[in-house]
Design an enzyme around this catalytic site. Sequence first.
Site, short mmCIF file in Angstrom:
data_model
loop_
_atom_site.label_atom_id
_atom_site.label_comp_id
_atom_site.label_asym_id
_atom_site.label_seq_id
_atom_site.Cartn_x
_atom_site.Cartn_y
_atom_site.Cartn_z
N GLU A 26 0.85 -1.21 0.00
CA GLU A 26 0.00 0.00 0.00
C GLU A 26 0.88 1.26 0.00
O GLU A 26 2.08 1.19 0.30
CB GLU A 26 -0.90 0.00 1.23
CG GLU A 26 -0.14 0.00 2.55
CD GLU A 26 -0.73 0.95 3.58
OE1 GLU A 26 -1.20 2.04 3.20
OE2 GLU A 26 -0.70 0.60 4.77
N LYS A 87 -5.61 10.48 -0.03
CA LYS A 87 -5.76 9.15 0.56
C LYS A 87 -6.91 8.45 -0.16
O LYS A 87 -8.04 8.92 -0.11
CB LYS A 87 -6.05 9.29 2.06
CG LYS A 87 -6.34 7.97 2.77
CD LYS A 87 -6.46 8.21 4.27
CE LYS A 87 -7.02 6.98 4.97
NZ LYS A 87 -7.12 7.17 6.43
N VAL A 107 -5.10 0.12 2.72
CA VAL A 107 -5.15 -1.34 2.67
C VAL A 107 -6.34 -1.79 1.83
O VAL A 107 -6.22 -2.68 0.98
CB VAL A 107 -5.24 -1.92 4.10
CG1 VAL A 107 -5.57 -3.40 4.07
CG2 VAL A 107 -3.94 -1.66 4.87
N ASP A 137 -17.25 4.41 13.35
CA ASP A 137 -16.17 4.66 12.39
C ASP A 137 -15.41 3.35 12.17
O ASP A 137 -14.54 2.98 12.95
CB ASP A 137 -15.23 5.75 12.94
CG ASP A 137 -14.12 6.11 11.95
OD1 ASP A 137 -13.96 5.41 10.93
OD2 ASP A 137 -13.42 7.11 12.21
N SER A 139 -13.18 1.11 9.50
CA SER A 139 -12.38 1.22 8.28
C SER A 139 -12.93 0.33 7.17
O SER A 139 -13.35 -0.81 7.40
CB SER A 139 -10.94 0.79 8.57
OG SER A 139 -10.19 0.79 7.38
N ALA A 140 -12.90 0.86 5.94
CA ALA A 140 -13.29 0.06 4.77
C ALA A 140 -12.33 -1.12 4.60
O ALA A 140 -12.65 -2.06 3.87
CB ALA A 140 -13.29 0.93 3.52
N ASP A 141 -11.19 -1.09 5.27
CA ASP A 141 -10.27 -2.25 5.22
C ASP A 141 -11.02 -3.53 5.60
O ASP A 141 -10.79 -4.59 5.00
CB ASP A 141 -9.10 -2.07 6.20
CG ASP A 141 -8.14 -0.95 5.83
OD1 ASP A 141 -8.36 -0.30 4.79
OD2 ASP A 141 -7.19 -0.71 6.60
N LYS A 158 -4.01 -1.43 14.38
CA LYS A 158 -3.30 -0.38 15.09
C LYS A 158 -3.82 -0.21 16.52
O LYS A 158 -5.02 -0.29 16.77
CB LYS A 158 -3.43 0.94 14.33
CG LYS A 158 -2.57 0.95 13.08
CD LYS A 158 -2.66 2.26 12.35
CE LYS A 158 -4.01 2.43 11.71
NZ LYS A 158 -4.10 1.99 10.34
N1 PSU Z 1 -0.92 1.26 9.00
C1 PSU Z 1 0.19 2.02 9.14
N2 PSU Z 1 0.17 3.27 8.62
C2 PSU Z 1 -0.88 3.72 7.87
C3 PSU Z 1 -2.04 2.90 7.70
C4 PSU Z 1 -2.00 1.68 8.30
O1 PSU Z 1 1.16 1.60 9.75
O2 PSU Z 1 -0.82 4.82 7.36
C5 PSU Z 1 -3.17 3.33 6.81
C6 PSU Z 1 -3.52 2.13 5.93
O3 PSU Z 1 -3.45 2.55 4.59
C7 PSU Z 1 -4.92 1.77 6.34
C8 PSU Z 1 -5.47 3.10 6.70
O4 PSU Z 1 -5.62 1.12 5.32
O5 PSU Z 1 -4.39 3.67 7.45
C9 PSU Z 1 -6.76 3.00 7.47
O6 PSU Z 1 -7.40 4.23 7.43
P1 PSU Z 1 -8.96 4.38 7.73
O7 PSU Z 1 -9.10 4.16 9.20
O8 PSU Z 1 -9.31 5.78 7.33
O9 PSU Z 1 -9.66 3.33 6.91
MN MN Z 2 -10.74 5.07 10.16
#
Ligand code: PSU
Ligand code: MN
Length: 295
Positions: A26, A87, A107, A137, A139-141, A158
């Site tokens: 990614e 992003k 991701v 909230d 994540s779409a992941d 995380k």
């Molecule tokens: N893990 C990391 N650093 C990052 C991310 C994950 O160590 O920057 C990013 C990844 O791209 C992940 C995104 O998909 O954060 C998730 O963001 P969101 O919560 O907006 O879906």
């Molecule tokens: Mn998020």
Amino acid sequence: MAYWPVEVAPEIAAAIRVGGPVVALETSIVAQGLPAPYNLEAAFGCEAAIREEGALPATVAVRAGAIRVGLGEAELRSLAANEEAVKVSTRDLGWAIAQGFAGATTVAATARAAGLAGIKFMATGGIGGVHLGHAEDISADLFELARSPVAVFCAGAKTVLDIGLTMERLESYEVPVLGWRTEDLPGFYLRRTGHPVTATVSGPEEAAQVLRASWATGLHGIVVAVPPPGELPDAAELVARALAEVGELSGPAVTPALLAKVAELSGGRSLRLNVELVVNNARAAAQTAVAFCKL
Ligand code: PSU
Ligand code: MN
């Protein structure tokens, strides 16, 4: 010719055609997740580790009207230096492609691109999940893991997330979380979270066997959680302070803001660890991709 906005670098396309080992990477971590110089150190470190293990890295981004699978060095440097880079999660792919934006893929968007291109393995630092104190909230992941048949190697979710709720979601979405030589889910800044993984794998060969059998039963995304090579012993306190300071932010800005805050509060220790763990994940992904090709 039919419209197909996915451009795969020739070397990678050739490897995919013969079923060779390829690991997608990614780029949101490059453009939003890590500041310079850590971002390129992580990106090039992952690519080098994947090659060392005998696989090919396929770094993904949106560029010049297409999803590019396999960025060249100059393209990666230009993305890292581009402060306007957006992003891009899955929902954003279409407009970013059609409107010609420079996009760094999360991701979710990277897994989608990998699935479209026929790549089965990818690596990241930590997957997104359900935010702490903001269960709305998500994540779409997590949704993407339910759709694309890709194994995502990460150091768990995380620490800034609600790990319990994230695991519940993954279970509902039929996404196994395999612990790489661990029974305890790693937590990105921590080697263990106290949450059990779905199953433990002893290394690349066993991981490859479990992935093959899981995909044969119709599963899509699979998480492989690799304990980070180091820890932030004060992670809980750092995250609590970061959450309090980031407060009312919402949407895609939350994750980068939390990571930046933890970096600041830890005096940069989180950045060094983040680089080390993402490279470690890329190596495990490449070893498994190579083992998978030998099954
Ligand atoms: N893990 C990391 N650093 C990052 C991310 C994950 O160590 O920057 C990013 C990844 O791209 C992940 C995104 O998909 O954060 C998730 O963001 P969101 O919560 O907006 O879906
Ligand atoms: Mn998020």
